[in-house]
Design a protein around this motif. Structure first.
Motif, PDB file in Angstrom:
ATOM      1  N   ALA A  27      -6.662 -10.730 -20.460  1.00 29.33           N
ATOM      2  CA  ALA A  27      -5.514 -11.125 -19.393  1.00 29.33           C
ATOM      3  C   ALA A  27      -4.037 -10.495 -19.682  1.00 29.33           C
ATOM      4  O   ALA A  27      -3.717 -10.487 -18.264  1.00 29.33           O
ATOM      5  N   LEU A  28      -3.799 -10.250 -20.565  1.00 26.69           N
ATOM      6  CA  LEU A  28      -2.521  -9.213 -20.677  1.00 26.69           C
ATOM      7  C   LEU A  28      -2.683  -8.146 -20.144  1.00 26.69           C
ATOM      8  O   LEU A  28      -1.811  -7.590 -19.417  1.00 26.69           O
ATOM      9  N   ALA A  29      -3.742  -7.275 -20.280  1.00 22.98           N
ATOM     10  CA  ALA A  29      -4.264  -6.109 -19.816  1.00 22.98           C
ATOM     11  C   ALA A  29      -4.063  -6.299 -18.137  1.00 22.98           C
ATOM     12  O   ALA A  29      -3.309  -5.306 -17.470  1.00 22.98           O
ATOM     13  N   VAL A  30      -4.538  -7.156 -17.616  1.00 21.29           N
ATOM     14  CA  VAL A  30      -4.810  -7.311 -16.064  1.00 21.29           C
ATOM     15  C   VAL A  30      -3.474  -7.807 -15.559  1.00 21.29           C
ATOM     16  O   VAL A  30      -2.776  -7.131 -14.640  1.00 21.29           O
ATOM     17  N   GLY A  31      -2.853  -8.431 -16.179  1.00 24.56           N
ATOM     18  CA  GLY A  31      -1.353  -9.079 -15.723  1.00 24.56           C
ATOM     19  C   GLY A  31      -0.506  -7.787 -15.911  1.00 24.56           C
ATOM     20  O   GLY A  31       0.446  -7.781 -14.736  1.00 24.56           O
ATOM     21  N   LEU A  32      -0.419  -6.938 -16.530  1.00 27.96           N
ATOM     22  CA  LEU A  32       0.394  -5.830 -16.746  1.00 27.96           C
ATOM     23  C   LEU A  32       0.135  -4.752 -15.815  1.00 27.96           C
ATOM     24  O   LEU A  32       0.998  -4.184 -15.241  1.00 27.96           O
ATOM     25  N   ALA A  33      -1.184  -4.539 -15.621  1.00 30.76           N
ATOM     26  CA  ALA A  33      -1.789  -3.823 -14.684  1.00 30.76           C
ATOM     27  C   ALA A  33      -1.187  -4.130 -13.129  1.00 30.76           C
ATOM     28  O   ALA A  33      -0.950  -3.382 -12.323  1.00 30.76           O
ATOM     29  N   ALA A  34      -1.357  -5.442 -12.883  1.00 25.12           N
ATOM     30  CA  ALA A  34      -1.045  -6.073 -11.579  1.00 25.12           C
ATOM     31  C   ALA A  34       0.589  -5.740 -11.368  1.00 25.12           C
ATOM     32  O   ALA A  34       0.999  -5.486 -10.114  1.00 25.12           O
ATOM     33  N   PHE A  35       1.288  -6.170 -12.442  1.00 27.26           N
ATOM     34  CA  PHE A  35       2.638  -6.117 -12.232  1.00 27.26           C
ATOM     35  C   PHE A  35       3.155  -4.424 -11.862  1.00 27.26           C
ATOM     36  O   PHE A  35       3.921  -4.222 -11.271  1.00 27.26           O
ATOM     37  N   GLY A  36       2.557  -3.706 -12.680  1.00 24.86           N
ATOM     38  CA  GLY A  36       2.803  -2.325 -12.506  1.00 24.86           C
ATOM     39  C   GLY A  36       2.340  -1.795 -11.027  1.00 24.86           C
ATOM     40  O   GLY A  36       3.203  -0.959 -10.501  1.00 24.86           O
ATOM     41  N   ALA A  37       1.283  -2.149 -10.759  1.00 19.49           N
ATOM     42  CA  ALA A  37       0.802  -1.739  -9.428  1.00 19.49           C
ATOM     43  C   ALA A  37       1.578  -2.346  -8.144  1.00 19.49           C
ATOM     44  O   ALA A  37       2.253  -1.684  -7.479  1.00 19.49           O
TER      45      ALA A  37
ATOM     46  N   ARG B 244       6.183  -1.296  -4.508  1.00 24.65           N
ATOM     47  CA  ARG B 244       7.457  -1.344  -3.808  1.00 24.65           C
ATOM     48  C   ARG B 244       8.009  -0.079  -3.046  1.00 24.65           C
ATOM     49  O   ARG B 244       8.466  -0.057  -1.976  1.00 24.65           O
ATOM     50  N   GLY B 245       7.912   1.115  -4.018  1.00 23.80           N
ATOM     51  CA  GLY B 245       8.551   2.095  -3.620  1.00 23.80           C
ATOM     52  C   GLY B 245       7.727   2.907  -2.698  1.00 23.80           C
ATOM     53  O   GLY B 245       8.264   3.511  -1.521  1.00 23.80           O
ATOM     54  N   ILE B 246       6.427   2.834  -2.771  1.00 24.06           N
ATOM     55  CA  ILE B 246       5.626   3.565  -1.991  1.00 24.06           C
ATOM     56  C   ILE B 246       5.536   2.894  -0.550  1.00 24.06           C
ATOM     57  O   ILE B 246       5.406   3.621   0.519  1.00 24.06           O
ATOM     58  N   GLY B 247       5.713   1.854  -0.565  1.00 25.82           N
ATOM     59  CA  GLY B 247       5.311   0.949   0.699  1.00 25.82           C
ATOM     60  C   GLY B 247       6.674   1.185   1.687  1.00 25.82           C
ATOM     61  O   GLY B 247       6.421   1.247   2.734  1.00 25.82           O
ATOM     62  N   ALA B 248       7.971   0.959   1.105  1.00 26.09           N
ATOM     63  CA  ALA B 248       9.073   1.406   1.599  1.00 26.09           C
ATOM     64  C   ALA B 248       9.318   2.876   2.180  1.00 26.09           C
ATOM     65  O   ALA B 248       9.603   3.016   3.375  1.00 26.09           O
TER      66      ALA B 248
ATOM     67  N   ARG C 225      -2.252   8.231   5.917  1.00 25.42           N
ATOM     68  CA  ARG C 225      -1.703   8.732   4.700  1.00 25.42           C
ATOM     69  C   ARG C 225      -0.827   7.547   4.005  1.00 25.42           C
ATOM     70  O   ARG C 225      -0.969   7.144   2.786  1.00 25.42           O
ATOM     71  N   GLY C 226      -0.195   6.928   4.727  1.00 23.81           N
ATOM     72  CA  GLY C 226       0.749   5.726   4.226  1.00 23.81           C
ATOM     73  C   GLY C 226       0.031   4.649   3.695  1.00 23.81           C
ATOM     74  O   GLY C 226       0.179   3.946   2.622  1.00 23.81           O
ATOM     75  N   LEU C 227      -1.108   4.410   4.675  1.00 26.03           N
ATOM     76  CA  LEU C 227      -2.105   3.224   3.866  1.00 26.03           C
ATOM     77  C   LEU C 227      -2.736   3.660   2.913  1.00 26.03           C
ATOM     78  O   LEU C 227      -2.803   2.837   1.839  1.00 26.03           O
ATOM     79  N   ILE C 228      -3.117   5.064   2.645  1.00 27.40           N
ATOM     80  CA  ILE C 228      -3.894   5.380   1.323  1.00 27.40           C
ATOM     81  C   ILE C 228      -3.068   5.291   0.259  1.00 27.40           C
ATOM     82  O   ILE C 228      -3.351   4.844  -0.769  1.00 27.40           O
ATOM     83  N   LEU C 229      -1.610   5.879   0.532  1.00 22.78           N
ATOM     84  CA  LEU C 229      -0.986   5.938  -0.573  1.00 22.78           C
ATOM     85  C   LEU C 229      -0.437   4.543  -1.051  1.00 22.78           C
ATOM     86  O   LEU C 229      -0.121   4.328  -2.243  1.00 22.78           O
ATOM     87  N   THR C 230      -0.365   3.342  -0.182  1.00 22.22           N
ATOM     88  CA  THR C 230      -0.034   1.936  -0.522  1.00 22.22           C
ATOM     89  C   THR C 230      -1.101   1.473  -1.395  1.00 22.22           C
ATOM     90  O   THR C 230      -0.743   0.670  -2.252  1.00 22.22           O
ATOM     91  N   VAL C 231      -2.104   1.586  -0.922  1.00 18.25           N
ATOM     92  CA  VAL C 231      -3.306   1.071  -1.330  1.00 18.25           C
ATOM     93  C   VAL C 231      -3.704   1.712  -2.838  1.00 18.25           C
ATOM     94  O   VAL C 231      -4.644   0.831  -3.709  1.00 18.25           O
ATOM     95  N   LEU C 232      -3.464   3.014  -3.037  1.00 17.57           N
ATOM     96  CA  LEU C 232      -3.786   3.544  -4.125  1.00 17.57           C
ATOM     97  C   LEU C 232      -3.474   2.926  -5.685  1.00 17.57           C
ATOM     98  O   LEU C 232      -4.357   2.924  -6.404  1.00 17.57           O
ATOM     99  N   PRO C 233      -2.176   2.276  -5.900  1.00 19.52           N
ATOM    100  CA  PRO C 233      -1.988   1.683  -7.092  1.00 19.52           C
ATOM    101  C   PRO C 233      -2.867   0.474  -7.382  1.00 19.52           C
ATOM    102  O   PRO C 233      -2.935  -0.043  -8.440  1.00 19.52           O
ATOM    103  N   GLU C 234      -3.346  -0.036  -6.454  1.00 21.05           N
ATOM    104  CA  GLU C 234      -4.153  -1.225  -6.609  1.00 21.05           C
ATOM    105  C   GLU C 234      -5.612  -1.139  -7.312  1.00 21.05           C
ATOM    106  O   GLU C 234      -6.284  -1.926  -7.625  1.00 21.05           O
ATOM    107  N   THR C 235      -5.888   0.139  -7.206  1.00 17.16           N
ATOM    108  CA  THR C 235      -7.018   0.767  -8.030  1.00 17.16           C
ATOM    109  C   THR C 235      -6.809   0.506  -9.497  1.00 17.16           C
ATOM    110  O   THR C 235      -7.856   0.236 -10.474  1.00 17.16           O
ATOM    111  N   LEU C 236      -5.703   0.486 -10.052  1.00 20.63           N
ATOM    112  CA  LEU C 236      -5.285   0.266 -11.298  1.00 20.63           C
ATOM    113  C   LEU C 236      -5.680  -1.222 -11.704  1.00 20.63           C
ATOM    114  O   LEU C 236      -6.178  -1.439 -12.685  1.00 20.63           O
ATOM    115  N   VAL C 237      -5.493  -2.178 -10.860  1.00 17.18           N
ATOM    116  CA  VAL C 237      -5.702  -3.589 -10.906  1.00 17.18           C
ATOM    117  C   VAL C 237      -7.346  -3.723 -11.356  1.00 17.18           C
ATOM    118  O   VAL C 237      -8.007  -4.388 -11.900  1.00 17.18           O
TER     119      VAL C 237
END
Length: 88
Positions: A32-42, A47-51, A66-78
């Motif tokens: 649970a800690l691993a998933v929570g920290l991954a979600a927080f990091g994503a 935040r910066g990528i979306g802006a 390109r913007g959509l792909i780069l915005t969704v990319l961090p979600e793969t960590l979760v």
């Protein structure tokens, strides 16, 4: 202030040796800690990528893909962190 004997006596029960040693936290809590920290990091990364992606799309609408792909990319960590839950 603190006496060494007082500190040593309070730390001694926490430290365990050999076969008596137990994990610091339970496996389910670690997952649970691993998933929570991954979600927080994503979320922090998005935040910066979306802006930046919205700013780029305001200048040039062709950068939407390109913007959509780069915005969704961090979600793969979760998603990969969720694999940990099923492994544990």
């Amino acid at each position: 202030m603190f006496e060494l004997a007082t500190v040593a006596s309070s730390v001694a029960p926490v430290l365990q040796n050999g076969a008596d040693a137990a994990p610091a936290i339970e496996p389910a809590a670690a997952a649970a800690l691993a998933v929570g920290l991954a979600a927080f990091g994503a979320g922090y990364a998005e935040r910066g990528i979306g802006a930046a992606a919205v700013g780029a799309m305001a200048e040039n609408e062709d950068l939407f893909g390109r913007g959509l792909i780069l915005t969704v990319l961090p979600e793969t960590l979760v998603i990969l962190a969720l694999v940990v839950v099923f492994v544990v």
